[in-house]
Motif scaffolding. Structure first.
Motif, short mmCIF file in Angstrom:
data_model
loop_
_atom_site.label_atom_id
_atom_site.label_comp_id
_atom_site.label_asym_id
_atom_site.label_seq_id
_atom_site.Cartn_x
_atom_site.Cartn_y
_atom_site.Cartn_z
N GLU A 61 0.89 -1.32 -0.11
CA GLU A 61 0.03 0.17 0.07
C GLU A 61 1.00 0.95 0.07
O GLU A 61 2.16 1.08 0.25
CB GLU A 61 -0.94 -0.08 1.32
CG GLU A 61 -2.07 0.99 1.36
CD GLU A 61 -1.61 2.03 1.96
OE1 GLU A 61 -2.26 3.40 1.84
OE2 GLU A 61 -0.50 2.27 2.81
N GLU A 78 0.56 -8.64 5.93
CA GLU A 78 -0.02 -7.28 5.64
C GLU A 78 -1.27 -7.05 6.82
O GLU A 78 -1.68 -8.14 7.31
CB GLU A 78 -0.95 -7.28 4.34
CG GLU A 78 -0.02 -7.42 3.14
CD GLU A 78 0.41 -8.97 2.83
OE1 GLU A 78 0.98 -9.03 1.62
OE2 GLU A 78 -0.04 -9.75 3.55
N LEU A 134 -6.47 -3.46 5.11
CA LEU A 134 -6.66 -3.94 3.89
C LEU A 134 -8.43 -4.09 3.56
O LEU A 134 -8.72 -3.85 2.35
CB LEU A 134 -6.30 -5.57 3.72
CG LEU A 134 -4.74 -5.56 3.30
CD1 LEU A 134 -4.39 -7.31 3.44
CD2 LEU A 134 -4.56 -5.00 2.00
N LEU A 171 -3.59 0.27 -3.28
CA LEU A 171 -2.91 -0.64 -3.12
C LEU A 171 -2.20 -1.05 -4.27
O LEU A 171 -2.53 -1.05 -5.57
CB LEU A 171 -4.25 -2.00 -3.04
CG LEU A 171 -4.94 -1.93 -1.74
CD1 LEU A 171 -6.29 -2.72 -2.17
CD2 LEU A 171 -4.27 -2.21 -0.65
#
Length: 406
Positions: free
Chosen positions: A263, A273, A278, A348
Motif C-alpha cells: 500500500e 499485511e 486491507l 493498493l
C-alpha cells in the motif's frame, strides 16, 4: 490499453438508481480512544491531551464511563449488522494503551459477548513508546490483543523533540523489544521528511527499524495538516527533491530486506499485511464506535456512512442521554460510490480485480469507463483489463489518478 465500451444511457441510469449488492463485504470494527498524554504538533487526528489528573481520576479520563459509552454505542449497531462476523478490530487514537489492563479486558470481553469474531480475528492496538509498560502489555496480550502498532516516528532524540514526542530513542527501542515478546505481530510507524532531516538521518532510522525484523512497517511523509500547530508555525522541512531522494532510498532498503510495499505507506513481510487496513482499502465494511468515529455499512440495496460526536465529553453525554451519538447518518448516493471505491483501492500496489468494483459498489463497471480509459492513456493505471491497479507512476501521483474518478 483499456477500451471500455461506454453505454451512456445505462451508465446514467445506474448512477441515478440504488446499488444492488449480491453479497456483503467483510466487516471490521474500529474503536476510537480520544486521549493522549500530549498532543503532537503535526497531529490532525481526533485526540485530546489529558489535563485533569486527580486522585479520583488518576488516568486523567473517566475510563469506566467511556467504556460504558463504547459498549452502548456498539449495541446500537447490532441490528444493522446482525448475523455478520467481525473480521478484524482496530483500537486507534489517541493512545489506546493508556487504558488500564482491567479496562481493556472488560472492553474486549464485552465486545465478544455481543458480536461473533472470526476465529483468526486480527485485534490491533495503537501504542506510543512513552506509555509502554511490560506488565500492561502482558495483560493486553492475555485480553486478546494480537497485533500492536507502535508510533515510533524516529529513533533520533533531536527529531523526536522536534516532533513533540514524549519518548526518546532508547525508549523506542525498548518498547519494540517488549512488544515483540508479547504480540504475534508488530508494526512500527516511522515518518520521513522531518524537520532538517538529511538523507543519512533517514537511512539511520530505516536501518534501526529493520534491525528489529518486525513483520510490518509503515512510512509516512510528514505533511503540514490544517488546524495543527505545525500549520501555524511550520518547521523547516526538506525540499521536494530531498524528500523524493529519501523515499527512493527507503524503498530500496526495505525491498532489499524482504519487505513488499503493498500500500502507499505500508510494507510487510510475506503474508503479514494488516487485515484491518486491507479491508478499508478494498472498500469493506466497518462499524465505527467512539468519539468522532466513522462507520460504513453495506446492505443489499444501499451503502451507508455514519459519523459520531467528535469531543469525548459530548460523545459520552449523547450516549447517556439520547442512546446514540450520531451527528451524521446517510446513504451514499450512487454517483459518489465510484470515487469512494477508487479512492481506496488505488492505494493498493496490487489493486483489485475489476469484478470487485461491482461486488462492492453494486454498480456496473461501465459507469467508470471514461476515467478508466483516460487514466490508462496517461500511464497512471495498469492496462490489464481484469485489474484495477495503479502503475508505479500512478502510485507516485496518486492524487492526480484518484481525481480522475471524482
Amino acid at each position: 490499453m483499456r477500451n471500455y465500451k461506454l453505454v451512456l444511457n445505462s451508465s446514467q441510469s445506474a448512477l441515478s438508481s440504488q446499488p444492488q449488492l449480491k453479497a456483503l463485504p467483510p466487516l471490521s470494527l474500529y474503536i476510537h480512544f480520544p486521549w493522549c498524554e500530549k498532543k503532537c504538533p503535526y497531529c490532525d487526528f481526533n485526540s485530546h491531551q489529558i489535563k485533569d489528573v486527580t486522585s479520583s481520576s488518576p488516568q486523567g479520563f473517566d475510563e469506566v464511563r467511556y467504556i460504558n459509552a463504547l459498549i452502548a454505542d456498539l449495541e446500537t449497531e447490532l441490528p444493522r449488522t446482525w448475523g455478520r462476523q467481525v473480521h478484524s478490530i482496530f483500537i486507534g487514537g489517541g493512545t489506546p494503551s493508556l487504558l488500564s489492563a482491567k479496562g481493556m479486558d472488560r472492553l474486549l470481553s464485552d465486545i465478544r459477548a455481543r458480536v461473533h469474531l472470526e476465529p483468526d480475528c486480527e485485534i490491533t492496538m495503537e501504542a506510543n513508546p512513552g506509555s509502554v509498560e511490560t506488565e500492561k502489555f502482558t495483560a493486553f496480550a492475555k485480553s486478546g490483543i494480537n497485533r500492536i502498532s507502535l508510533g515510533i516516528q524516529s529513533f533520533q532524540d533531536a527529531q523526536l523533540k522536534a516532533l513533540g514526542r514524549i519518548h526518546n530513542g532508547a525508549e523506542a527501542k525498548r518498547a519494540i523489544e517488549i512488544a515483540l515478546e508479547h504480540f504475534k505481530s508488530v508494526n512500527l510507524d516511522l515518518m520521513y521528511g522531518l524537520p532538517n532531516q538529511s538523507l543519512e538521518d533517514a537511512k539511520a532510522d530505516v536501518e534501526t527499524a529493520l534491525s528489529f525484523k518486525t513483520p510490518h512497517l509503515s512510512f509516512y511523509n510528514l505533511t503540514l495538516e490544517p488546524n495543527t500547530y505545525f500549520a501555524s508555525f511550520p518547521p523547516k522541512l526538506p525540499s521536494e527533491d530531498e524528500i523524493d531522494a529519501i523515499f527512493e532510498q527507503n524503498l530500496a532498503l526495505l525491498e532489499a530486506a524482504g519487505y513488499r510495499r503493498y500500500e502507499v505507506s505500508a510494507y510487510a513481510k510475506k503474508d503479514q499485511e494488516c487485515k484491518h487496513n486491507l479491508n478499508y482499502w478494498r472498500f469493506g465494511d466497518y462499524i465505527g464506535i467512539g468519539a468522532g468515529a466513522h462507520g460504513k455499512i453495506s446492505f443489499p440495496d444501499r451503502i451507508t456512512r455514519q459519523v459520531r460526536e467528535r469531543h469525548p465529553q459530548t460523545y459520552m453525554e449523547a450516549m447517556e442521554t439520547k442512546g446514540n451519538a450520531l451527528i451524521e447518518s446517510r446513504d451514499i448516493p450512487a454517483k459518489d460510490l465510484p470515487f469512494e471505491f477508487m479512492l481506496n483501492v488505488l492505494r493498493l500496489s496490487d489493486g483489485v480485480d475489476t469484478a470487485t468494483f461491482s461486488e462492492r459498489t453494486g454498480l456496473p463497471l461501465n459507469v467508470i469507463a471514461k476515467p478508466l480509459n483516460e487514466a490508462s492513456q496517461k500511464a497512471l493505471l495498469d492496462p490489464h483489463p481484469s485489474k484495477l491497479k495503479a502503475t508505479p507512476q500512478g502510485l507516485r501521483y496518486l492524487n492526480n489518478l484518484q481525481e480522475l474518478f471524482l
